[in-house]
Design a protein around this motif. Structure first.
Motif, PDB file in Angstrom:
ATOM      1  N   MET A   1      -7.297   5.957  -5.555  1.00  0.00           N
ATOM      2  CA  MET A   1      -6.467   6.227  -4.379  1.00  0.00           C
ATOM      3  C   MET A   1      -7.134   5.717  -3.105  1.00  0.00           C
ATOM      4  N   ALA A   2      -8.462   5.941  -2.980  1.00  0.00           N
ATOM      5  CA  ALA A   2      -9.168   5.524  -1.773  1.00  0.00           C
ATOM      6  C   ALA A   2      -9.104   4.013  -1.598  1.00  0.00           C
ATOM      7  N   ARG A   3      -9.318   3.268  -2.707  1.00  0.00           N
ATOM      8  CA  ARG A   3      -9.273   1.810  -2.613  1.00  0.00           C
ATOM      9  C   ARG A   3      -7.858   1.316  -2.320  1.00  0.00           C
ATOM     10  N   ARG A   4      -6.849   2.025  -2.867  1.00  0.00           N
ATOM     11  CA  ARG A   4      -5.469   1.656  -2.578  1.00  0.00           C
ATOM     12  C   ARG A   4      -5.178   1.868  -1.095  1.00  0.00           C
ATOM     13  N   ASN A   5      -5.651   2.981  -0.549  1.00  0.00           N
ATOM     14  CA  ASN A   5      -5.451   3.239   0.867  1.00  0.00           C
ATOM     15  C   ASN A   5      -6.170   2.210   1.732  1.00  0.00           C
ATOM     16  N   GLU A   6      -7.379   1.808   1.301  1.00  0.00           N
ATOM     17  CA  GLU A   6      -8.115   0.787   2.051  1.00  0.00           C
ATOM     18  C   GLU A   6      -7.391  -0.551   1.985  1.00  0.00           C
ATOM     19  N   GLU A   8      -4.191  -0.946   1.698  1.00  0.00           N
ATOM     20  CA  GLU A   8      -3.033  -0.822   2.573  1.00  0.00           C
ATOM     21  C   GLU A   8      -3.442  -0.929   4.036  1.00  0.00           C
ATOM     22  N   ARG A   9      -4.579  -0.337   4.381  1.00  0.00           N
ATOM     23  CA  ARG A   9      -5.057  -0.410   5.756  1.00  0.00           C
ATOM     24  C   ARG A   9      -5.372  -1.854   6.137  1.00  0.00           C
ATOM     25  N   GLU A  12      -2.252  -3.860   6.738  1.00  0.00           N
ATOM     26  CA  GLU A  12      -1.695  -3.587   8.065  1.00  0.00           C
ATOM     27  C   GLU A  12      -2.528  -4.282   9.147  1.00  0.00           C
ATOM     28  N   GLU A  56     -13.690  -5.136   2.694  1.00  0.00           N
ATOM     29  CA  GLU A  56     -13.356  -3.720   2.861  1.00  0.00           C
ATOM     30  C   GLU A  56     -14.116  -3.101   4.033  1.00  0.00           C
TER      31      GLU A  56
END
Length: 210
Positions: A1-6, A8-9, A12, A56
Motif C-alpha cells: 500500500m505504501a509503495r502504491r501511495n508513493e 500515486e504521489r 501527481e 521515490e
C-alpha cells in the motif's frame, strides 16, 4: 500500500513533466535555496531526469528530512541526464541585491549542466538569462518533480558548505542554522559582530538595533 501511495504521489507530482515527456521533450527543473539567510550564498540547481524510473520520495526539500535529502541527492545525480549548480555569494548579494543574485545563480546552474535543453521549469523566478523557454511555477518545488529534485540537490550542496563554514566561524552555529536568522544566530551576531560570510545588506538593521 505504501509503495502504491508513493507511486500515486509521484504521478501527481509529474503532471507538468508528462506534458513534455509525452511529446518527446526532456525539460529541466530549476530551484534555489538560501534567499532568506543572513549569511552564506544562494545556491541554484538545474536537473534533467528521465521519465523512468521515477525516484521515490523526491519532494520539496523543505518537506524531506535531512537524512533522506542526503540519500536522495546522490541518487538524483546518478540518475540525471544532466545536473548543474550555480552560486552567488554574500558579496554578490550585497552588490546587486538578492533577486538579481538569485537569477545569476540560476543562469550559472543552467550553463553548468553543459546540456542542450529547450524548456526549463523554474520555481517562481522569471526572466532568466538562459537560452531556453522558461515556465515559472509558483510553489513549483511542491508541484513539480524536476523542480523538487533540483531543490534537494541545491539544499544538500548549500548545507554541506555551511557545515564546513561552521568549522571556520563556530561562534554563529552555521552547522545548525545554515545561516538563517534564528534567535541564537542573531544573538551571536550582536555579540561577535558579522563575519565575512554575513550579508551586510541583511544584517545592517539587526546590528543598528543592537
Amino acid at each position: 500500500m505504501a509503495r502504491r501511495n508513493e507511486a500515486e504521489r509521484l504521478r501527481e507530482l509529474t503532471q507538468m513533466e508528462r506534458t513534455f515527456w509525452e511529446k518527446g521533450s526532456l525539460p529541466a527543473g530549476m530551484d534555489e535555496v538560501g534567499r532568506g539567510p543572513l549569511a552564506g550564498p544562494v545556491v541554484a540547481a538545474c536537473v534533467i531526469l528521465p521519465p523512468e524510473p521515477l525516484i521515490e520520495y523526491v519532494n520539496d526539500s523543505k518537506k524531506v528530512s535531512e537524512g533522506r535529502r542526503e540519500k536522495l541527492a546522490p541518487a538524483i545525480r546518478a540518475a540525471a541526464l544532466a545536473v548543474g549548480t550555480g552560486w552567488a555569494d554574500e558579496r554578490e548579494i550585497d552588490a546587486v541585491n538578492i533577486l538579481a543574485a538569485t537569477k545569476n545563480a540560476f543562469a550559472r546552474a543552467y550553463c553548468a549542466m553543459e546540456h542542450d535543453c529547450g524548456h526549463v521549469l523554474v520555481d517562481a523566478v522569471e526572466g532568466l538569462a538562459i537560452p531556453a523557454q522558461q515556465h515559472a511555477l509558483i510553489h513549483g518545488d511542491a508541484l513539480s518533480y524536476l523542480i523538487a529534485a533540483a531543490s534537494i540537490v541545491a539544499k544538500v550542496e548549500r548545507d554541506a558548505y555551511m557545515r564546513r563554514m561552521d568549522e571556520v566561524y563556530p561562534q554563529y552555529g552555521f552547522a545548525k542554522n545554515k545561516g538563517y536568522g534564528t534567535a541564537e544566530h542573531i544573538a551571536a551576531l550582536k555579540k561577535f559582530g558579522p563575519c565575512p560570510l554575513h550579508r551586510q545588506s541583511f544584517v545592517k538593521k539587526i546590528l543598528e538595533e543592537s
